[in-house]
Design a protein around this motif. Structure first.
Motif, PDB file in Angstrom:
ATOM      1  N   LEU A   1       5.543  -3.178  20.766  1.00 36.72           N
ATOM      2  CA  LEU A   1       5.961  -1.903  20.175  1.00 36.72           C
ATOM      3  C   LEU A   1       7.442  -1.916  19.814  1.00 36.72           C
ATOM      4  N   GLU A   2       8.238  -2.593  20.610  1.00 35.14           N
ATOM      5  CA  GLU A   2       9.659  -2.708  20.302  1.00 35.14           C
ATOM      6  C   GLU A   2       9.862  -3.479  18.994  1.00 35.14           C
ATOM      7  N   GLN A   3       9.074  -4.543  18.810  1.00 36.11           N
ATOM      8  CA  GLN A   3       9.162  -5.329  17.579  1.00 36.11           C
ATOM      9  C   GLN A   3       8.768  -4.509  16.350  1.00 36.11           C
ATOM     10  N   LEU A   4       7.816  -3.604  16.532  1.00 38.72           N
ATOM     11  CA  LEU A   4       7.289  -2.831  15.402  1.00 38.72           C
ATOM     12  C   LEU A   4       7.976  -1.480  15.222  1.00 38.72           C
ATOM     13  N   HIS A   5       8.972  -1.199  16.056  1.00 36.68           N
ATOM     14  CA  HIS A   5       9.639   0.111  16.022  1.00 36.68           C
ATOM     15  C   HIS A   5      10.229   0.420  14.643  1.00 36.68           C
ATOM     16  N   GLU A   6      10.933  -0.543  14.079  1.00 32.00           N
ATOM     17  CA  GLU A   6      11.593  -0.319  12.781  1.00 32.00           C
ATOM     18  C   GLU A   6      10.560  -0.063  11.680  1.00 32.00           C
ATOM     19  N   ARG A   7       9.443  -0.812  11.730  1.00 26.65           N
ATOM     20  CA  ARG A   7       8.395  -0.621  10.731  1.00 26.65           C
ATOM     21  C   ARG A   7       7.790   0.780  10.827  1.00 26.65           C
ATOM     22  N   ALA A   8       7.533   1.215  12.060  1.00 31.19           N
ATOM     23  CA  ALA A   8       6.976   2.556  12.256  1.00 31.19           C
ATOM     24  C   ALA A   8       7.966   3.626  11.801  1.00 31.19           C
ATOM     25  N   GLU A   9       9.222   3.426  12.144  1.00 34.80           N
ATOM     26  CA  GLU A   9      10.259   4.386  11.769  1.00 34.80           C
ATOM     27  C   GLU A   9      10.384   4.481  10.249  1.00 34.80           C
ATOM     28  N   GLY A  10      10.256   3.343   9.578  1.00 32.65           N
ATOM     29  CA  GLY A  10      10.358   3.320   8.128  1.00 32.65           C
ATOM     30  C   GLY A  10       9.262   4.121   7.450  1.00 32.65           C
ATOM     31  N   ARG A  11       8.099   4.223   8.100  1.00 37.84           N
ATOM     32  CA  ARG A  11       6.981   5.001   7.553  1.00 37.84           C
ATOM     33  C   ARG A  11       6.868   6.375   8.225  1.00 37.84           C
ATOM     34  N   GLN A  12       7.840   6.694   9.082  1.00 43.07           N
ATOM     35  CA  GLN A  12       7.853   7.963   9.815  1.00 43.07           C
ATOM     36  C   GLN A  12       6.575   8.144  10.618  1.00 43.07           C
ATOM     37  N   VAL A  13       6.083   7.044  11.172  1.00 40.11           N
ATOM     38  CA  VAL A  13       4.881   7.066  12.010  1.00 40.11           C
ATOM     39  C   VAL A  13       5.298   7.106  13.471  1.00 40.11           C
ATOM     40  N   THR A  14       4.783   8.069  14.205  1.00 40.19           N
ATOM     41  CA  THR A  14       5.082   8.192  15.633  1.00 40.19           C
ATOM     42  C   THR A  14       3.992   7.485  16.430  1.00 40.19           C
TER      43      THR A  14
ATOM     44  N   GLU B   1      -0.003  -7.159  17.955  1.00 42.16           N
ATOM     45  CA  GLU B   1       0.954  -6.938  16.870  1.00 42.16           C
ATOM     46  C   GLU B   1       0.216  -6.694  15.551  1.00 42.16           C
ATOM     47  N   ASN B   2      -0.845  -7.467  15.311  1.00 38.01           N
ATOM     48  CA  ASN B   2      -1.623  -7.275  14.088  1.00 38.01           C
ATOM     49  C   ASN B   2      -2.358  -5.942  14.087  1.00 38.01           C
ATOM     50  N   LEU B   3      -2.976  -5.587  15.216  1.00 46.06           N
ATOM     51  CA  LEU B   3      -3.713  -4.316  15.279  1.00 46.06           C
ATOM     52  C   LEU B   3      -2.786  -3.109  15.091  1.00 46.06           C
ATOM     53  N   ILE B   4      -1.660  -3.111  15.800  1.00 45.88           N
ATOM     54  CA  ILE B   4      -0.748  -1.964  15.731  1.00 45.88           C
ATOM     55  C   ILE B   4      -0.023  -1.937  14.390  1.00 45.88           C
ATOM     56  N   SER B   5       0.337  -3.111  13.874  1.00 43.16           N
ATOM     57  CA  SER B   5       0.975  -3.188  12.559  1.00 43.16           C
ATOM     58  C   SER B   5       0.051  -2.626  11.480  1.00 43.16           C
ATOM     59  N   ASN B   6      -1.245  -2.962  11.559  1.00 42.27           N
ATOM     60  CA  ASN B   6      -2.219  -2.411  10.612  1.00 42.27           C
ATOM     61  C   ASN B   6      -2.319  -0.895  10.745  1.00 42.27           C
ATOM     62  N   ALA B   7      -2.330  -0.419  11.988  1.00 44.64           N
ATOM     63  CA  ALA B   7      -2.425   1.027  12.215  1.00 44.64           C
ATOM     64  C   ALA B   7      -1.250   1.749  11.569  1.00 44.64           C
ATOM     65  N   ILE B   8      -0.074   1.152  11.651  1.00 44.14           N
ATOM     66  CA  ILE B   8       1.115   1.735  11.021  1.00 44.14           C
ATOM     67  C   ILE B   8       0.985   1.676   9.496  1.00 44.14           C
ATOM     68  N   ALA B   9       0.603   0.496   8.997  1.00 41.44           N
ATOM     69  CA  ALA B   9       0.551   0.283   7.546  1.00 41.44           C
ATOM     70  C   ALA B   9      -0.462   1.174   6.848  1.00 41.44           C
ATOM     71  N   TYR B  10      -1.603   1.425   7.514  1.00 42.34           N
ATOM     72  CA  TYR B  10      -2.669   2.192   6.863  1.00 42.34           C
ATOM     73  C   TYR B  10      -2.676   3.660   7.246  1.00 42.34           C
ATOM     74  N   SER B  11      -1.625   4.090   7.948  1.00 41.19           N
ATOM     75  CA  SER B  11      -1.439   5.510   8.226  1.00 41.19           C
ATOM     76  C   SER B  11      -0.703   6.146   7.057  1.00 41.19           C
ATOM     77  N   GLU B  12      -0.891   7.436   6.924  1.00 40.76           N
ATOM     78  CA  GLU B  12      -0.079   8.162   5.944  1.00 40.76           C
ATOM     79  C   GLU B  12       1.309   8.365   6.560  1.00 40.76           C
ATOM     80  N   GLU B  13       2.311   8.483   5.712  1.00 39.68           N
ATOM     81  CA  GLU B  13       3.664   8.707   6.219  1.00 39.68           C
ATOM     82  C   GLU B  13       3.714   9.997   7.025  1.00 39.68           C
TER      83      GLU B  13
END
Length: 196
Positions: free
Chosen positions: A54-67, A89-101
């Protein structure tokens, strides 16, 4: 000029996509070339592992305003730290990517007597029922997914399946178009002992 800027942006997007695809091809090839004896299941601190991902993916989530909301107890599971990190990392990254902002993603754990279920749930575009049987295939992407996430390599879930198969982990997915997707992974609990 705007025309030149648009061309450069398309080139940059293509370069990013190719770079990500090459990385995933190398990861998948490396996973398949390793002997099973190299990575026997060992104790892994689940909270520490997921915390690092989650720490690695924090910036990606923040960029999409995903909590990202988590419910992760202090438990030790059996697996391989490096490969489980790739899987999550792949599962959570996908969840972020395919979420709406501005949407949310939940990572939760439910412990049983001998195993633990980890769920990764998003509230994004969802997956059509006819597509669900194919999502773990290499390079498979629905037209909806391609439009929503142009940087997808089509290999992330193939990596997830490879790791799950290697350690005999059960993974299930449920989804509703327009409502989101939930991946669930069953991991064996480790009895008291040292962690990896």
């Amino acid at each position: 000029p705007e025309e030149v800027r648009n061309i450069i942006e398309r080139i940059d997007l293509r370069a990013q996509t190719l770079s990500a695809r090459i990385k995933d091809i190398l990861i998948l090839g490396d996973l398949r070339s390793r002997a099973d004896a190299e990575h026997q299941p060992a104790p892994v601190d689940l909270a520490m592992l997921l915390g690092g991902v989650l720490e690695q993916l924090h910036e990606r989530a923040e960029g999409r305003q995903v909590t990202i909301y988590t419910t992760i107890p202090e438990l030790v599971v059996l697996g391989d730290r490096e490969q489980l990190a790739m899987l999550f990392e792949n599962l959570i990254s996908n969840a972020i990517a395919y979420s709406e902002e501005g949407a949310s993603v939940e990572v939760s754990c439910a412990a049983g007597a001998e195993d633990i279920e980890v769920a990764v749930r998003d509230h994004g575009i969802g997956i059509r029922k006819d597509a669900l049987p194919h999502i773990f295939e290499e390079y498979y992407r629905t037209s909806e997914a391609s439009r929503h996430n142009r940087l997808s390599t089509g290999l992330g879930l193939a990596i997830v399946r490879e790791v799950a198969d290697r350690f005999g982990l059960k993974i299930t997915v449920t989804s509703e178009v327009g409502e989101g997707t939930t991946f669930k992974l069953i991991l064996p609990l480790h009895e008291q002992g040292s962690t990896q």
